[in-house]
Design an enzyme around this catalytic site. Structure first.
Site, PDB file in Angstrom:
ATOM      1  N   ASP A 288       0.864  -1.173   0.000  1.00 58.12           N
ATOM      2  CA  ASP A 288       0.000   0.000   0.000  1.00 58.12           C
ATOM      3  C   ASP A 288       0.910   1.236   0.000  1.00 58.12           C
ATOM      4  OD1 ASP A 288      -2.141   1.687  -0.015  1.00 58.12           O
ATOM      5  OD2 ASP A 288      -3.273   0.588   1.485  1.00 58.12           O
TER       6      ASP A 288
HETATM    7  C1  BGC Z   1      -4.966   3.204  -0.189  1.00 59.76           C
HETATM    8  C2  BGC Z   1      -5.099   2.124  -1.225  1.00 59.76           C
HETATM    9  C3  BGC Z   1      -4.870   2.695  -2.597  1.00 59.76           C
HETATM   10  C4  BGC Z   1      -3.522   3.355  -2.619  1.00 59.76           C
HETATM   11  C5  BGC Z   1      -3.084   3.838  -3.983  1.00 59.76           C
HETATM   12  C6  BGC Z   1      -3.715   4.045  -0.368  1.00 59.76           C
HETATM   13  O1  BGC Z   1      -3.707   5.139   0.455  1.00 59.76           O
HETATM   14  O2  BGC Z   1      -4.993   2.616   1.085  1.00 59.76           O
HETATM   15  O3  BGC Z   1      -6.352   1.526  -1.122  1.00 59.76           O
HETATM   16  O4  BGC Z   1      -4.997   1.698  -3.567  1.00 59.76           O
HETATM   17  O5  BGC Z   1      -3.539   4.420  -1.705  1.00 59.76           O
HETATM   18  O6  BGC Z   1      -3.615   4.988  -4.402  1.00 59.76           O
END
Ligand code: BGC
Length: 729
Positions: A288
């Protein structure tokens, strides 16, 4: 079976320098340079936090200069991007990767295509209320067709985090509180996103998230710890991810949270033992955003170098935006702190996925997609409208709905006119101007109405509101949440409607005209004060591009509402987490003092799981259960006793009434949506395989015990018929 890409990948690997290998694990976003020196993620955060408006965000995105780190790209030190969604930029960067890097390895472009791209469908929590896997698949396919035209190869979706706590803002991004529903929803999304052949230009790789248990964040606070028994993790939280892997998902995102003290990003047991060994996953893991660096904040890595080492050894492969692998892995490997084999394995997976997706053969695929599909086209809008109407849940109706054409409407609340708010959390590509608000829909339908935003800035407002109310037959009030009040980093401790909105509802009700509330929100809300005042309540969620049209389709009865809640609605915030599949305790809540309950709040929720009204009514009868060779055959009759055709969502729950470990009072085991014409009686049968009736014992063995099972079938978890049957081994 022989791996058709193995040889080519090994050849490639043998030619790669350490930097090039690490480069394949680097995923970066474009950084904005100019007036705004922040990253794409930070800018997004600012929009979600309300620090800048959507319009401002769009303006900055279009005017600021984007730094794509091209020098690094040319030297083979970037393997993928997050946050690029226009074909022109994607193809330009791809050209650099393919033609100007030493080995010509194509890039992979990832993007959060959560519920649509340009055409926005309802937020996932809403869409889950349609209980319709075919629809879930269809809208995912549509999102893939649009997003791949914008150069996207991978979506960071579906999210299948079971969420039982309405305070958690990200409850909006999944299919609610039930494991079976999340599993069916996730699998349908994977099929829809990826299609039947990953090499097709409009196939989009699904990155299932957030592995695992992110939805169980303690106290509903985002990113918070998750501490739970292994039994619960396996029975309730893991099935959704597993279903997605079974459906063929080729990427998985470890969650931000820790499970019992080990952050998922550094969780070998989760990422290697379960995901790879037990489930046979052969795809790629993508951290993440910034999660590898955050291992230091978790307090399990002394510094970023240790964070890189722990994450890689545990099985986190692509580093999304923290840049920690790029900075520290080369040195860690050169100093023999980390074996190069571990790096090679991760790079192998990344290259494998690029081969599987056909990127080596067709690195530029957008033109082909564009030839086939028209973004925001008529068909897409129709699907978005269908999905939105099917997602809406009629919570209350004293008989005022459906509305009659000749009625004059008084419409109140800024959400009735606000296009941008209709798309909900995670709709970064949506153009507000393309959305239909309630007011837009009224204009198209030539409805006689007057509108007031419903704010009370001064006494003139109150006068104007009263005036409009007096001249109207019914009062429509749009209340709920702004889109940045749910989704990531949008947890709320108090989930009641804001006082300003309640005041508006009270003032309207005091006029004596019937009040119809249309709710736009991304989570269950504590609605008791509204329930007391409104004659009808339609839970519209954040419905997407076709919001206003779909609301009107339901309010005027062009479509008979059929959505049913996939998440329990409490009376008060203090009841959270509240969910139907709870244990009974030794003292189930009741009238007497020493039972499991609150002194100041009903035991039951305001609206139970599976609940939703229709303009017709259904009567359930003749529930029978037969013991068959490999499962129980459950049969029930459902009659449409009203005067309209409708779609009824028939739900089958089970309880194991005597087991070694306490079992939930009810667990959803099957469901089916059936069209039943007025006056018609249908028979619905479910086969419940014995295999699905087991649970994990004290030693973590999955056991299916002989004994009595109770079956409950009905139109929601509360109003059910019941009967029992014996399972003999
Ligand atoms: C979120 C994810 C997301 C990622 C990419 C993160 O802050 O938790 O769900 O896919 O950002 O943008």
């Amino acid at each position: 079976m022989k791996d058709q890409y193995k040889e080519r990948i090994e050849q490639l690997l043998s030619k790669m320098t350490l930097e090039e290998k690490v480069g394949q694990l680097k995923q970066c976003g474009p950084s904005l340079v100019g007036a705004f020196e922040v990253s794409f993620e930070e800018l997004l955060d600012m929009m979600f936090d309300g620090k800048i408006s959507h319009d401002e965000f769009e303006r900055l995105m279009s005017t600021a200069t984007q730094d794509y780190h091209e020098e690094e790209l040319r030297s083979g030190r970037i393997g993928s991007y997050n946050g690029i969604s226009d074909a022109k930029t994607a193809n330009r960067l791809q050209k650099l990767a393919v033609e100007e890097t030493r080995l010509g390895i194509p890039l992979l472009f990832g993007y959060d295509v959560i519920h649509g791209f340009e055409t926005v469908t309802p937020i996932p929590l809403a869409e889950s209320c349609a209980w319709e896997p075919k629809l879930w698949e269809k809208t995912a396919r549509m999102a893939a067709e649009e997003a791949t035209a914008g150069g996207v190869h991978m979506t960071f979706a579906p999210m299948v985090d079971v969420a039982k706590d309405a305070r958690w803002g990200r409850i909006s991004e999944g299919a609610g509180e039930d494991p079976l529903l999340n599993a069916c929803y996730g699998a349908a999304k994977v099929r829809g996103f990826q299609g039947d052949d990953l090499t097709k230009p409009d196939a989009m790789i699904a990155c299932v998230k957030h592995f695992a248990g992110y939805g169980a964040a303690e106290s509903g606070k985002d990113y918070n710890r998750v501490d739970m028994s292994m039994q619960r993790l396996w029975e309730e939280y893991l099935p959704g991810y597993q279903a997605c892997i079974k459906a063929g998902a080729r990427a998985v995102m470890p969650a931000f949270n820790d499970i019992n003290g080990t952050p998922c990003t550094a969780n070998h047991w989760l990422l290697k033992d379960i995901l790879r060994k037990k489930w046979g996953f052969g795809g790629v893991t993508v951290s993440d955003a910034n999660a590898i660096a955050e291992l230091t904040e978790h307090g399990i890595a002394e510094d970023l170098a240790e964070a890189a080492k722990k994450a890689l050894l545990a099985g986190t492969e692509i580093d999304m935006t923290s840049n920690v692998y790029a900075e520290y892995l080369p040195e860690l490997i050169q100093s023999k702190n980390v074996k190069e084999d571990v790096l090679d394995e991760a790079v192998f997976h990344v290259l494998h996925l690029k081969f599987e997706a056909g990127l080596f053969e067709h690195p530029y695929r957008t033109d082909e997609v564009c030839k086939q599909h028209t973004l925001l086209g008529k068909e897409y809008r129709e699907t978005a409208r269908e999905a939105a109407a099917k997602s809406m849940v009629l919570l209350k109706n004293t008989g005022i709905l459906p509305l009659k054409k000749e009625m004059k409407l008084g419409i109140f609340g800024s959400l009735a006119a606000d296009r941008a708010e209709m798309t909900g959390a995670w709709s970064i590509k949506a153009e507000p101007g393309n959305c239909i608000s309630i007011i837009d829909a009224c204009k198209t339908r030539r409805i006689s109405y007057e509108y007031h935003p419903g704010t009370f800035a001064d006494s003139a407002d109150k006068k104007a509101i009263d005036e409009i109310a007096k001249q109207s037959d019914v009062l429509l009030v749009a209340v709920g949440e702004q889109k940045n009040e749910s989704g990531e980093a949008a947890s709320r401790a108090d989930i009641t409607l804001p006082l300003e909105q309640l005041r508006l509802v009270n003032e309207l009700q005091a006029t004596g005209r019937p009040v119809i509330a249309v709710l736009f929100n991304g989570r269950p809300l504590a609605l008791q004060p509204l329930e007391e005042k409104a004659s009808a309540i339609l839970e519209a969620w954040h419905p997407g591009t076709e919001a206003g049209n779909a609301v009107m389709d339901i309010l005027y009865g062009d479509i008979n509402p059929s959505g049913k809640l996939t998440t329990t609605f409490p009376y008060t915030s203090g009841q959270c987490p509240i969910y139907y599949a709870h244990m009974n305790t030794g003292r189930p809540g009741g009238k007497s003092k020493f039972t499991s309950k609150y002194l100041d709040t009903p035991l039951e929720p305001l609206y139970p799981f599976g609940y939703g009204l229709s303009y017709t009514e259904y009567t359930y009868s003749d529930l029978t259960v037969q013991v068959q060779k490999d499962g129980f055959r459950v049969s029930v009759q459902v009659k449409n006793t009203g005067s309209r055709d409708g779609d009824e969502i028939i739900q089958c729950y089970v309880r194991d009434i005597n087991a070694q470990r306490a079992r939930p009072v009810k667990e959803l085991k099957a469901f089916e949506k059936r069209t039943i014409t007025a006056g018609q009686t249908i028979i619905q049968e479910f086969i419940i395989p014995y295999q699905t009736l087991g649970y994990y014992d004290q030693e973590m063995n999955y056991i299916i015990e002989p004994g009595t099972f109770k079956f409950y079938v009905g139109g929601n978890v509360k109003n059910v018929l019941e009967c029992e049957a014996e399972y003999q081994n």
